[in-house]
Design a protein around this motif. Structure first.
Motif, PDB file in Angstrom:
ATOM      1  N   GLY A 778      65.098  51.758  31.897  1.00  0.00           N
ATOM      2  CA  GLY A 778      64.480  51.975  30.959  1.00  0.00           C
ATOM      3  C   GLY A 778      63.444  51.256  30.621  1.00  0.00           C
ATOM      4  N   PHE A 779      63.549  49.470  30.930  1.00  0.00           N
ATOM      5  CA  PHE A 779      62.092  49.393  30.696  1.00  0.00           C
ATOM      6  C   PHE A 779      61.347  49.682  31.551  1.00  0.00           C
ATOM      7  CE2 PHE A 779      64.995  45.751  29.304  1.00  0.00           C
ATOM      8  CZ  PHE A 779      63.993  45.449  28.120  1.00  0.00           C
ATOM      9  N   SER A 780      61.226  49.875  32.426  1.00  0.00           N
ATOM     10  CA  SER A 780      60.981  50.534  34.149  1.00  0.00           C
ATOM     11  C   SER A 780      59.534  51.962  32.536  1.00  0.00           C
ATOM     12  CB  SER A 780      60.914  51.430  35.001  1.00  0.00           C
ATOM     13  OG  SER A 780      61.907  52.807  34.378  1.00  0.00           O
ATOM     14  N   TYR A 792      53.428  44.504  32.775  1.00  0.00           N
ATOM     15  CA  TYR A 792      54.598  43.485  33.225  1.00  0.00           C
ATOM     16  C   TYR A 792      55.209  43.421  32.724  1.00  0.00           C
ATOM     17  CZ  TYR A 792      50.251  41.868  35.863  1.00  0.00           C
ATOM     18  OH  TYR A 792      48.848  42.392  36.915  1.00  0.00           O
ATOM     19  N   PHE A 793      55.601  43.055  31.540  1.00  0.00           N
ATOM     20  CA  PHE A 793      57.286  42.982  30.858  1.00  0.00           C
ATOM     21  C   PHE A 793      58.515  43.854  31.353  1.00  0.00           C
ATOM     22  CE2 PHE A 793      60.044  43.752  26.837  1.00  0.00           C
ATOM     23  CZ  PHE A 793      60.866  42.638  26.951  1.00  0.00           C
ATOM     24  N   GLY A 794      58.134  44.645  31.136  1.00  0.00           N
ATOM     25  CA  GLY A 794      58.588  45.966  31.859  1.00  0.00           C
ATOM     26  C   GLY A 794      59.867  45.490  33.411  1.00  0.00           C
ATOM     27  N   LEU A 795      58.814  45.426  33.961  1.00  0.00           N
ATOM     28  CA  LEU A 795      58.934  45.354  35.320  1.00  0.00           C
ATOM     29  C   LEU A 795      59.529  44.358  35.602  1.00  0.00           C
ATOM     30  CD1 LEU A 795      55.556  46.156  37.027  1.00  0.00           C
ATOM     31  CD2 LEU A 795      57.798  47.688  37.075  1.00  0.00           C
ATOM     32  N   PHE A 796      58.874  43.214  34.816  1.00  0.00           N
ATOM     33  CA  PHE A 796      60.128  41.708  34.989  1.00  0.00           C
ATOM     34  C   PHE A 796      61.486  41.608  34.952  1.00  0.00           C
ATOM     35  CE2 PHE A 796      55.551  39.615  36.186  1.00  0.00           C
ATOM     36  CZ  PHE A 796      55.408  39.501  37.663  1.00  0.00           C
ATOM     37  N   THR A 797      61.050  41.910  33.381  1.00  0.00           N
ATOM     38  CA  THR A 797      62.521  42.401  32.556  1.00  0.00           C
ATOM     39  C   THR A 797      63.864  43.463  33.301  1.00  0.00           C
ATOM     40  OG1 THR A 797      61.718  41.971  30.834  1.00  0.00           O
ATOM     41  CG2 THR A 797      63.944  42.901  30.746  1.00  0.00           C
ATOM     42  N   GLY A 798      63.091  43.758  34.186  1.00  0.00           N
ATOM     43  CA  GLY A 798      63.693  45.370  35.178  1.00  0.00           C
ATOM     44  C   GLY A 798      64.616  44.105  36.488  1.00  0.00           C
ATOM     45  N   PHE A 799      62.938  43.459  36.600  1.00  0.00           N
ATOM     46  CA  PHE A 799      63.893  43.019  37.847  1.00  0.00           C
ATOM     47  C   PHE A 799      64.864  41.910  37.375  1.00  0.00           C
ATOM     48  CE2 PHE A 799      62.736  38.836  39.875  1.00  0.00           C
ATOM     49  CZ  PHE A 799      63.520  39.060  40.975  1.00  0.00           C
TER      50      PHE A 799
END
Length: 827
Positions: A778-780, A792-799
């Motif tokens: 979902g964050f992606s 960046y927010f989406g990728l790092f939160t997903g990670f």
């Protein structure tokens, strides 16, 4: 029967229709103001709470009759700029832009005075000045005149003479500033305790008037920019054209927010639909949770419209986050319901539903509270958009919890799903293998965790907050392209003002002739400061030292001040600098129609202030705003001897830097608040300091890993990424709560740590896997944004969520097996 079971069996579930009718009325009420839902990307939405730099910025703009409310059109023709055909085309473009309704005026190389066509003197400036608009000046003569003028290169024309700019002014009505000033006065009176009910009532009225006027100006700005873009499209066949300026950036930011809201909302909904269909394969398990998710977002948008709480660039993510968090709650309920169906396939659906709600309300309540704490911690950041984001998500999560335990069971009561035969068939879930690895390779799990902690700590030490504003946008966006063009060819993008305040004249006992020295005619040293004017030789000499210093900095582009005006007048004066007597008569020598260009923006005799306007090159390598501002202040107060209280640095650069420098402090505050609150709740929930410690460690590792990754990758903290660590802890701790709660239940069955671990992985571990997978993917969706911090927010939160899931399925059970916090076992 417990009060909770009685509530569901006797009050809620027997009357699902009436509950939905009441809820529909609430939804209808919220829908009445949904059209008032607003977006805000103004400067005020991107500053620190109570930042005095904003007040200084407005004050300087008013005192010096300047404003950032203008558009910049960069124009680079395919052919040479200084030809009759291109100048004619440029004039046509300028005239069309000037004819747009809300445009106050335009400034270009066509309308500015030329100094050498013919040669002027101070006596003929008001009668002999020529312009390309009014006079038949040969193009090459005009080119030479423009490039040799101290004002125009890197401002209206590039140094190679091939790119020019048209400044399109969008005047702000005086009423706007009057309302701001009155609001500040009324607020100060109330804060000081000097107000009365009439003052408070007047403040409310001023706020309503300000909001109404702001809405009108925003609509006018958007219409104007749309017309400007349509006009520019008619000239792109013959030139490279870019649009820049603060109003355009604000308008495009709002457009990005709108696109993000729709893209993320629809994208996440589509993904959730697909995920639910693949995982559960029953239409009821798709429709019911999607309705709960949609209702949550609908209620929040309606509420924000009712209270006129605008969404900023940062809080625009709240739609995607609420969808994901609401689904996370409902998935846990769905998985538990299906487990009860598996254990008691012949039980009544209502009984199965009540058992599910009774079993899950406690861990879900703590899950919601910890996530609320995580988002609520953002309210201590001191950064307005981050604070707003924290409050919005805090309220939204409370609504999501109500949806999960009121509307979800009511919908399920009306649409009871049949027993899924695949669940009854059993099988080994993927999470079972994580239990096996934890059991057999426990030492390796601990070694990997320790190594990751060390590497993350090293990465965190490399974190920075300095970043380039132009890098916030994809290279394909007009904002990025326009800023790069202006930065490289037209003197920089980010505005900075340095204001010097004249020191007050000493008390001479009323004798105007206390000094025998006349600074207009001779060098009087410090006595020159005693005259109530800036136009003395000694004062201008000091201002020149400031100008030369600022202009010599590698990070600065165009620097303008009264010294620039004096350089122009020196050119007119046959290249000779003005002497003290000529300097005294500068205000009289400058024609009235040029004072707003040459004098007013730089000198305020009324307030005894001189202004230097600077544009920084945002793309300058190694730009460090905080270090640069400190360097400028130190040089002016140290080397040049100005008293600190006489030097003011303001402008968008200062406000942006204040926000950046607060990020480190805010990160420490938010993380500290989150871990302290979670530790307290763990102690209350589990009543064991060992379990509280075991639960905290995997979440600390997840937060550290994402910050460490950012440090190693060289990604600086910004308005978006500052929230990742706190949000990660708040969301990741949900898995910890659910897992420990279920582990304790399973342990009570046979007091076997290993058996409890396998059973917990096979049950709640499956729900954790589903919810984490949903959140990660979902964050992606955020990678579709044009705003790079959002990506960046989406990728790092997903990670971070991936690390949290791995920690919850490996490190957390390994620590439980190692420490054995539940007492002795039969293992």
């Amino acid at each position: 029967m417990s009060p909770l079971r009685r509530f569901y069996r006797q009050l809620l579930l027997p009357h699902p229709g009436w509950v939905l009718v009441l809820f529909a009325l609430i939804m209808g009420g919220m829908s009445l103001q949904i059209d008032r839902f607003e977006l805000d990307a103004s400067a005020e939405s991107l500053v620190l709470e109570n930042d005095q730099a904003l007040a200084q910025y407005r004050q300087v703009n008013q005192r010096f009759s300047t404003s950032d409310d203008f558009l910049i059109v960069t124009y680079t023709p395919d052919e040479t700029l200084f030809s009759e055909a291109e100048l004619s085309r440029l004039a046509s473009l300028r005239d069309e832009l000037g004819g747009i309704e809300a445009v106050g005026s335009t400034t270009s190389i066509l309308s500015v005075p030329l100094l050498h066509s013919p040669e002027l003197t101070l006596d003929t400036t008001d009668t002999a000045i020529k312009t390309l608009d009014e006079d038949p000046v040969p193009p090459q003569t005009a080119r030479q005149a423009l490039l040799s003028n101290p004002l125009y290169p890197n401002l209206l024309i590039s140094e190679d003479g091939q790119t020019t700019a048209i400044q399109v002014t969008l005047p702000t009505p005086p009423r706007y500033f009057e309302l701001i000033e009155e609001h500040q006065q009324l607020r100060q009176a109330l804060d000081a305790g000097d107000g009365d009910p009439m003052t408070a009532e007047r403040l409310d009225q001023v706020e309503r008037d300000y909001q109404s006027l702001t809405d009108q100006l925003d609509q006018r700005r958007d219409r104007t920019i749309a017309k400007v873009r349509a006009t520019l499209d008619g000239y792109r066949d013959h030139a490279e054209i870019h649009l820049g300026g603060v109003p355009m950036i604000v308008a495009d930011m709002i457009r990005f927010i709108q696109n993000d809201l729709s893209t993320f909302g629809l994208g996440v909904l589509a993904f959730l639909l697909l995920t639910l269909a693949v995982i559960f394969r029953q239409w009821r398990w798709v429709v019911v949770p999607l309705l709960c998710c949609s209702f949550t977002v609908w209620l929040m948008i309606g509420y924000l419209g009712w209270v006129q709480w605008p969404v900023t660039v940062i809080s625009s993510n709240f739609v995607a986050l609420l969808l994901i968090m609401t689904l996370s709650l409902t998935i846990h309920l769905m998985v538990r319901y299906r487990e009860y169906q598996h254990d008691e396939p012949d039980a009544e659906p209502q009984s199965t539903l009540v058992n599910t709600l009774a079993a899950m309300i406690k861990p879900c309540a703590y899950m919601a509270i910890t996530t609320i704490v995580a988002f609520g911690s953002l309210t201590v950041s001191g950064i307005r958009p981050v604070i707003d984001f924290g409050w919005m998500m805090t309220l939204g999560l409370a609504v999501a919890f109500i949806m999960a335990f009121i509307i979800f069971p009511v919908l399920l009561r009306l649409l009871p799903p049949p027993v899924d035969q695949r669940v009854r068939a059993g099988g080994t879930p993927l999470t079972h293998h994580f239990a096996s690895v934890t059991d057999r390779r426990g030492g390796l799990v601990l070694l990997v965790a320790v190594t990751l902690a060390v590497v993350s700590a090293m990465g965190i030490s490399r974190l920075t907050v300095e970043n380039s504003f132009v890098d916030y946008f994809k290279s394909s966006t007009e904002i990025h392209q326009g800023m790069v063009t202006i930065d490289n060819r037209l003197g920089g993008t980010t505005p900075l003002d340095v204001v010097i305040t004249d020191k007050p004249a000493p008390d001479t006992g009323g004798d105007p002739f206390a000094s025998d020295c006349d600074p207009f005619l001779e060098d009087c040293g410090d006595d020159a400061d005693h005259r109530d004017t800036w136009y003395t030789y000694q004062k201008m000499e000091r201002l020149e030292s400031v100008h030369d210093y600022l202009d010599g900095l590698p990070e600065t582009g165009k620097v303008l001040s009264i010294i620039s005006t004096l350089d122009v007048l020196a050119e007119i004066n046959q290249g000779e600098p003005l002497d003290a007597l000529e300097l005294a008569f500068v205000p009289a020598a400058v024609p009235d129609n040029l004072k707003d260009t040459l004098l007013t923006p730089y000198i305020s005799e009324v307030h005894d202030q001189a202004r230097f306007t600077i544009r920084l090159r945002d793309t300058a390598p190694g730009l460090n705003r905080d270090q640069l501002l400190e360097q400028i202040r130190d040089h002016l107060t140290g080397e040049l001897g100005f008293a600190p209280e006489r030097v003011t640095l303001t402008g968008m650069t200062v406000m942006y830097n204040n926000m950046l420098q607060s990020l480190f402090d805010s990160q420490i505050k938010t993380i500290g608040v989150v871990f302290a609150a979670i530790a307290i709740m763990f102690l209350i929930l589990f009543r064991s300091w060992k379990l509280a410690l075991i639960g905290i460690l995997p979440n600390m590792l997840a937060a550290a890993s994402v910050l460490g990754l950012m440090g190693w990758m060289g990604v600086p903290l910004d308005l978006m990424t500052i929230t990742v660590a706190a949000i990660t802890v708040g969301i990741a701790v949900d898995d910890t709560i659910h897992y420990i709660h279920r582990f304790r239940e399973e342990f009570r069955k046979d007091r076997s740590y290993h058996g409890a671990m396998y059973r917990a992985h096979d049950s709640i571990g499956r729900a954790m896997f589903y919810t984490s997978l949903t959140i990660i993917v979902g964050f992606s969706i955020l990678v579709l944004s044009n705003f790079l911090p959002t990506i960046y927010f989406g990728l790092f939160t997903g990670f971070a969520m991936l690390m949290a899931l791995l920690g919850a399925l490996t490190l957390l059970p390994r620590l439980i097996l190692l420490i054995r916090p539940l007492g002795p076992s039969v293992d």
